[in-house]
Design a protein around this motif. Structure first.
Motif, PDB file in Angstrom:
ATOM      1  N   ALA A 125      25.872 -37.003 -64.591  1.00 11.77           N
ATOM      2  CA  ALA A 125      25.616 -38.319 -65.176  1.00 11.77           C
ATOM      3  C   ALA A 125      26.601 -39.302 -64.562  1.00 11.77           C
ATOM      4  CB  ALA A 125      25.793 -38.269 -66.690  1.00 11.77           C
ATOM      5  N   THR A 126      26.134 -40.499 -64.250  1.00 12.16           N
ATOM      6  CA  THR A 126      27.035 -41.502 -63.717  1.00 12.16           C
ATOM      7  C   THR A 126      27.817 -42.140 -64.858  1.00 12.16           C
ATOM      8  OG1 THR A 126      25.376 -43.262 -63.878  1.00 12.16           O
ATOM      9  CG2 THR A 126      25.434 -41.986 -61.833  1.00 12.16           C
ATOM     10  N   GLY A 127      28.866 -42.900 -64.519  1.00  6.61           N
ATOM     11  CA  GLY A 127      29.662 -43.540 -65.556  1.00  6.61           C
ATOM     12  C   GLY A 127      30.885 -44.182 -64.961  1.00  6.61           C
ATOM     13  N   ARG A 128      31.671 -44.789 -65.796  1.00  2.98           N
ATOM     14  CA  ARG A 128      32.864 -45.487 -65.346  1.00  2.98           C
ATOM     15  C   ARG A 128      34.082 -44.568 -65.385  1.00  2.98           C
ATOM     16  NH1 ARG A 128      31.914 -49.358 -62.272  1.00  2.98           N
ATOM     17  NH2 ARG A 128      34.015 -50.127 -62.688  1.00  2.98           N
ATOM     18  N   HIS A 129      34.694 -44.402 -64.232  1.00  6.74           N
ATOM     19  CA  HIS A 129      35.885 -43.565 -64.139  1.00  6.74           C
ATOM     20  C   HIS A 129      37.075 -44.343 -63.550  1.00  6.74           C
ATOM     21  CE1 HIS A 129      32.413 -40.777 -64.016  1.00  6.74           C
ATOM     22  NE2 HIS A 129      33.188 -40.009 -64.749  1.00  6.74           N
ATOM     23  N   ASP A 174      30.838 -44.321 -60.187  1.00  4.46           N
ATOM     24  CA  ASP A 174      30.991 -45.691 -60.685  1.00  4.46           C
ATOM     25  C   ASP A 174      30.021 -46.625 -59.974  1.00  4.46           C
ATOM     26  OD1 ASP A 174      33.111 -44.715 -62.163  1.00  4.46           O
ATOM     27  OD2 ASP A 174      34.666 -45.697 -60.976  1.00  4.46           O
ATOM     28  N   ALA A 181      26.450 -46.117 -61.047  1.00  7.26           N
ATOM     29  CA  ALA A 181      26.251 -46.638 -62.397  1.00  7.26           C
ATOM     30  C   ALA A 181      26.095 -48.153 -62.368  1.00  7.26           C
ATOM     31  CB  ALA A 181      27.414 -46.231 -63.293  1.00  7.26           C
ATOM     32  N   THR A 229      21.516 -43.616 -63.560  1.00  3.07           N
ATOM     33  CA  THR A 229      22.102 -42.818 -64.643  1.00  3.07           C
ATOM     34  C   THR A 229      22.375 -41.373 -64.261  1.00  3.07           C
ATOM     35  OG1 THR A 229      19.905 -42.283 -65.517  1.00  3.07           O
ATOM     36  CG2 THR A 229      20.998 -44.247 -66.392  1.00  3.07           C
TER      37      THR A 229
END
Length: 305
Positions: free
Chosen positions: A148-152, A259, A262, A267
């Motif tokens: 899953a993508t997301g903010r890191h 990031d 995303a 997603t």
């Protein structure tokens, strides 16, 4: 039982081949079944034969070949047998025919390191058993991973910086990717610069999805991303030059990659790697959130063994 092999006749036999494919995928799922009808089959048609039992087509063969970065000349033998016709010697007959045909092609080419290749996904135990009985052995395992993508927002190692990727950097980027995989014994096929540019133009032309880390004027690492037709992020290339390994650069780039995807509304991201990779790429990707969703073993056998 009257089992016979005969040459494939294009295009009147295509429907029978498609029927075999459909029967196989109904049992084994979404497995790769190359053969007639895949792109332009002209060069491969002489290596396609059909297996018939009492006049009904129950299987077929296919063969492609290429040179790998480590000097291997690989002859990949593939095909399919309808599930309701297995256990009757069809697969053994087809595979024996393929091995003989591969030997003929290798002799004409004068191949120095001829090797037979065969594929059997985890959902294909019958195919795996056939290959093992014929003397094939596991060479490496191609692994499909998803995250899953997301903010890191993970920081790069000290002294390194990201710069926008531009077309004038392609010679350096191509050279870096090839250098990182040149010593691989896991099926890497080297690309000329022209082949690289063709692939970029066809599949990876959005340079805003690429990440390149620089140490001054020297490229330290690159990640190539693209977005598939289904909206899934795909990462076909991750390359960190030897001098900058073991410093956390690959992990930081992969976090930044998720990031970036995303931010584009993606997603889910996917990539392929090799389970036996000496750099433990599976462990690296798991550490940033990827998980293994499929394993695709690759089997090999010295030609003539």
């Amino acid at each position: 039982m009257d089992l016979a092999l005969r040459p494939y006749r294009h295009p009147e036999d295509l429907a029978a081949v498609e029927a075999v494919r459909a029967a196989v995928t109904a049992v084994e799922g979404d497995v790769s079944l190359p053969g007639p009808g895949d792109g332009d089959p002209t060069d491969n048609l002489p290596h396609c034969v059909l297996a018939e039992i009492d006049g009904r087509v129950v299987g077929y063969t296919w063969m492609t070949w290429w040179s790998e970065a480590d000097g291997t000349r690989l002859y990949l033998v593939t095909g399919a047998v309808a599930p309701d016709s297995r256990g009757r010697g069809v697969g053994r007959r087809l595979l024996a025919w393929q091995e003989a045909r591969a030997a003929e092609v290798a002799a004409v080419e004068g191949a120095r390191r001829p090797v037979l290749g065969g594929n059997a996904d985890e959902s294909q135990p019958t195919v795996r058993a056939l290959l093992l009985r014929a003397g094939f052995r596991l060479a490496f395992t191609k692994v499909h991973m998803e995250a899953a993508t997301g903010r890191h927002d993970v920081a790069l190692p000290a002294g390194l910086a990201l710069r926008p990727v531009t077309a004038d950097q392609h010679p350096v980027l191509h050279g870096a990717i090839e250098e990182c995989f040149a010593d691989s014994s896991n099926g890497h096929v080297a690309r000329t610069f022209e082949e690289y540019l063709d692939e970029v133009a066809e599949e990876q032309s959005d340079l805003g999805l690429w990440l390149a880390a620089w140490d001054g004027d020297e490229l330290a690492g690159v990640v190539v991303n693209t977005i598939g037709a289904d909206g899934t992020g795909e990462t076909p290339w991750v390359a960190v030059l030897p001098r900058w390994r073991r410093r956390g650069l690959a992990r930081a780039l992969m976090h930044r990659s998720l990031d970036l995807l995303a931010a584009r509304g993606v997603t889910s991201a996917a990539l392929y790697t090799v389970l036996e990779n000496e750099n433990d790429s599976v462990g690296l990707y798991e550490s940033v959130g990827y998980r293994v969703v499929a394993r695709r073993p690759r089997y090999r056998k010295p030609l003539g063994a």
